[in-house]
Design an enzyme around this catalytic site. Sequence first.
Site, mmCIF file in Angstrom:
data_model
loop_
_atom_site.group_PDB
_atom_site.id
_atom_site.type_symbol
_atom_site.label_atom_id
_atom_site.label_comp_id
_atom_site.label_asym_id
_atom_site.label_seq_id
_atom_site.Cartn_x
_atom_site.Cartn_y
_atom_site.Cartn_z
ATOM 1 N N TYR A 98 -6.651 8.301 12.549
ATOM 2 C CA TYR A 98 -6.470 7.369 11.444
ATOM 3 C C TYR A 98 -7.525 6.251 11.465
ATOM 4 C CZ TYR A 98 -4.472 3.765 8.490
ATOM 5 O OH TYR A 98 -4.293 2.828 7.513
ATOM 6 N N ARG B 58 -12.916 -5.505 15.972
ATOM 7 C CA ARG B 58 -11.878 -4.535 16.316
ATOM 8 C C ARG B 58 -12.545 -3.174 16.423
ATOM 9 N NH1 ARG B 58 -6.959 -2.073 12.637
ATOM 10 N NH2 ARG B 58 -8.513 -0.470 12.233
ATOM 11 N N GLU C 245 -2.896 -4.473 19.519
ATOM 12 C CA GLU C 245 -2.052 -4.646 18.320
ATOM 13 C C GLU C 245 -1.086 -3.477 18.107
ATOM 14 O OE1 GLU C 245 -4.543 -5.212 14.918
ATOM 15 O OE2 GLU C 245 -3.038 -4.474 13.514
ATOM 16 N N GLU D 223 2.328 -6.853 11.156
ATOM 17 C CA GLU D 223 1.739 -6.641 9.825
ATOM 18 C C GLU D 223 2.729 -5.959 8.886
ATOM 19 O OE1 GLU D 223 -1.701 -4.230 11.050
ATOM 20 O OE2 GLU D 223 -0.848 -2.608 9.872
ATOM 21 N N TRP E 84 4.477 5.880 12.650
ATOM 22 C CA TRP E 84 3.355 5.078 12.173
ATOM 23 C C TRP E 84 3.180 3.958 13.139
ATOM 24 C CZ3 TRP E 84 -0.919 3.990 10.211
ATOM 25 C CH2 TRP E 84 -1.378 4.696 9.091
ATOM 26 N N GLU F 225 -7.984 -11.328 10.199
ATOM 27 C CA GLU F 225 -8.620 -10.039 9.943
ATOM 28 C C GLU F 225 -9.306 -10.093 8.577
ATOM 29 O OE1 GLU F 225 -7.490 -5.285 9.984
ATOM 30 O OE2 GLU F 225 -5.915 -6.704 9.465
ATOM 31 N N ASN G 235 0.810 -1.216 0.000
ATOM 32 C CA ASN G 235 0.000 0.000 0.000
ATOM 33 C C ASN G 235 0.848 1.272 0.000
ATOM 34 O OD1 ASN G 235 -2.266 1.593 0.186
ATOM 35 N ND2 ASN G 235 -2.727 1.087 2.331
ATOM 36 N N ASP H 265 -6.179 -1.621 17.864
ATOM 37 C CA ASP H 265 -4.911 -1.411 17.149
ATOM 38 C C ASP H 265 -4.348 -0.036 17.496
ATOM 39 O OD1 ASP H 265 -2.863 -1.227 15.277
ATOM 40 O OD2 ASP H 265 -4.102 -1.861 13.575
ATOM 41 N N ARG I 46 1.130 -11.177 13.151
ATOM 42 C CA ARG I 46 0.258 -10.453 12.218
ATOM 43 C C ARG I 46 0.720 -10.574 10.765
ATOM 44 N NH1 ARG I 46 -4.107 -8.612 11.801
ATOM 45 N NH2 ARG I 46 -3.812 -6.391 11.497
ATOM 46 N N HIS J 289 -1.466 1.111 16.102
ATOM 47 C CA HIS J 289 -0.719 1.596 14.930
ATOM 48 C C HIS J 289 0.683 2.115 15.255
ATOM 49 C CE1 HIS J 289 -4.874 1.710 13.100
ATOM 50 N NE2 HIS J 289 -4.176 0.988 12.248
HETATM 51 C C1 GCO Z 1 -4.832 -3.194 10.129
HETATM 52 C C2 GCO Z 1 -3.829 -2.210 9.653
HETATM 53 C C3 GCO Z 1 -4.367 -1.242 8.683
HETATM 54 C C4 GCO Z 1 -3.171 -0.614 7.957
HETATM 55 C C5 GCO Z 1 -3.269 -0.595 6.484
HETATM 56 C C6 GCO Z 1 -2.016 0.019 5.862
HETATM 57 O O1 GCO Z 1 -4.665 -3.633 11.257
HETATM 58 O O2 GCO Z 1 -5.722 -3.540 9.374
HETATM 59 O O3 GCO Z 1 -3.176 -1.558 10.694
HETATM 60 O O4 GCO Z 1 -5.107 -0.384 9.518
HETATM 61 O O5 GCO Z 1 -2.989 0.679 8.404
HETATM 62 O O6 GCO Z 1 -3.444 -1.910 6.048
HETATM 63 O O7 GCO Z 1 -1.784 -0.411 4.588
HETATM 64 MG MG MG Z 2 -2.934 -2.982 12.243
#
Ligand code: GCO
Ligand code: MG
Length: 406
Positions: free
Chosen positions: A159, A147, A240, A266, A406, A343, A37, A214, A287, A216
């Site tokens: 966000y 979530r 998360e 992730e 981030w 997810e 992304n 989450d 993740r 982030h």
């Molecule tokens: C999640 C992720 C998304 C990401 C997004 C970035 O847990 O699904 O944190 O919120 O921000 O996939 O590409």
């Molecule tokens: Mg996430």
Amino acid sequence: MKIASADVIVCSPGRNFVTLKLTTDDGIVGYGDATVNGRELAVVGYLREHLCPLLVGRDATRINDTWQYLYRGAYWRRGPITMASISAVDQALWDVNGKALGVPVYRLLGGQARDYLLTYPHCVGQTVEATVEAAAAKLDEGYQAIRVQAAVPGLATTYGVHVSKHGEDAAYEPAAGSLPEEEEWDTGRYLDFVPKLIKAVRDELGYGFALLHDSHHRLTPIEAGGLGKALEPYRMFWLEDTTPAEDQTAFRTIRAHTTTPLAVGEVFNTVWDFQTLITERLIDYVRMPVTHGGGISHLMRVLALADVYGVRSGAHGPSDISPVGMAANAHVGWVIPNFGIQEFMGYPELTGEVFKPSYELTNGLLRVSDAPGLGVEVDEEAAARYPYVARYLPVNRRQDGSMHDW
Ligand code: GCO
Ligand code: MG
């Protein structure tokens, strides 16, 4: 069975996707998701310029050798672009081999180990009340895990909490062609707010479902430990991405302060990102998804290591992982002993014009089909109608104007 051609399909049906297509000399086609992304074209370049020329003429049945050739054989290893590219090759080869043998990929991975995969959707709102309402609606649909994220009071933006007409998180789909949106961040306000949000969800809706949140990657280790502790009464399924993901040792501090289960990874892409976290039992959920983690072959190895230490899967499944990548996650979840949760954020309607998955999501439970390979068809004519659109994820600034993680 040799690889006759390797092509990259870039399309934007609702959002951008990068898909590798391998065709064998006997006409079998396999697909792999390589979407990163906001950095899509970097993967396209890596695939088109550096990997595709290596693939043509190779034996398509040698999935393991090809993986080792692309990873071990390269001087520059790891990283999201390299590993998403290797992943796409790996997924496409599993897809090809399943189709060649007429069986779903999960049969090649050892066979079915469960009847369904528990999934969680995103429940978001501008207020606590709206978020509780969104969560109640998902529970009414039959979801057993959710979530929750909500706008933090006092911040101009948060966000991922804009609800678009599809019920998706519109913040993930910034306006095409623009520069990254600048969002506002304040750790104090966030830490004051989240326990109130989670308490409201439990007070209103009870404890009969799995609850996730989450962060982030925006906290320091001690802030994360404190948040985990504050959330303990609400029996979270997981908390998360609390701290910036580069620092595995941060989790020693977090773990020392809370029993709230922790999920991370992730944005990870190899087993090395997890080495300390798993072997020191610092996390509870992995993740990393197939798409960003070197493919089915590599994620299976990470999850085998995780299983030894009581760590389970919880693969990333936002709408920026294509239905091909989602199917690959599902085939892995179908066979491993230590599946945790998947997810499933959902896709914009347009995505369905290009990608036709055969997995089924019913009442929040995901089931893979018996279609050969990964079981996702890609309509290339439809893909051509939706060309790539430059889009960035937002960035965060603190209220004093400095950049935040981030
Ligand atoms: C999640 C992720 C998304 C990401 C997004 C970035 O847990 O699904 O944190 O919120 O921000 O996939 O590409
Ligand atoms: Mg996430």
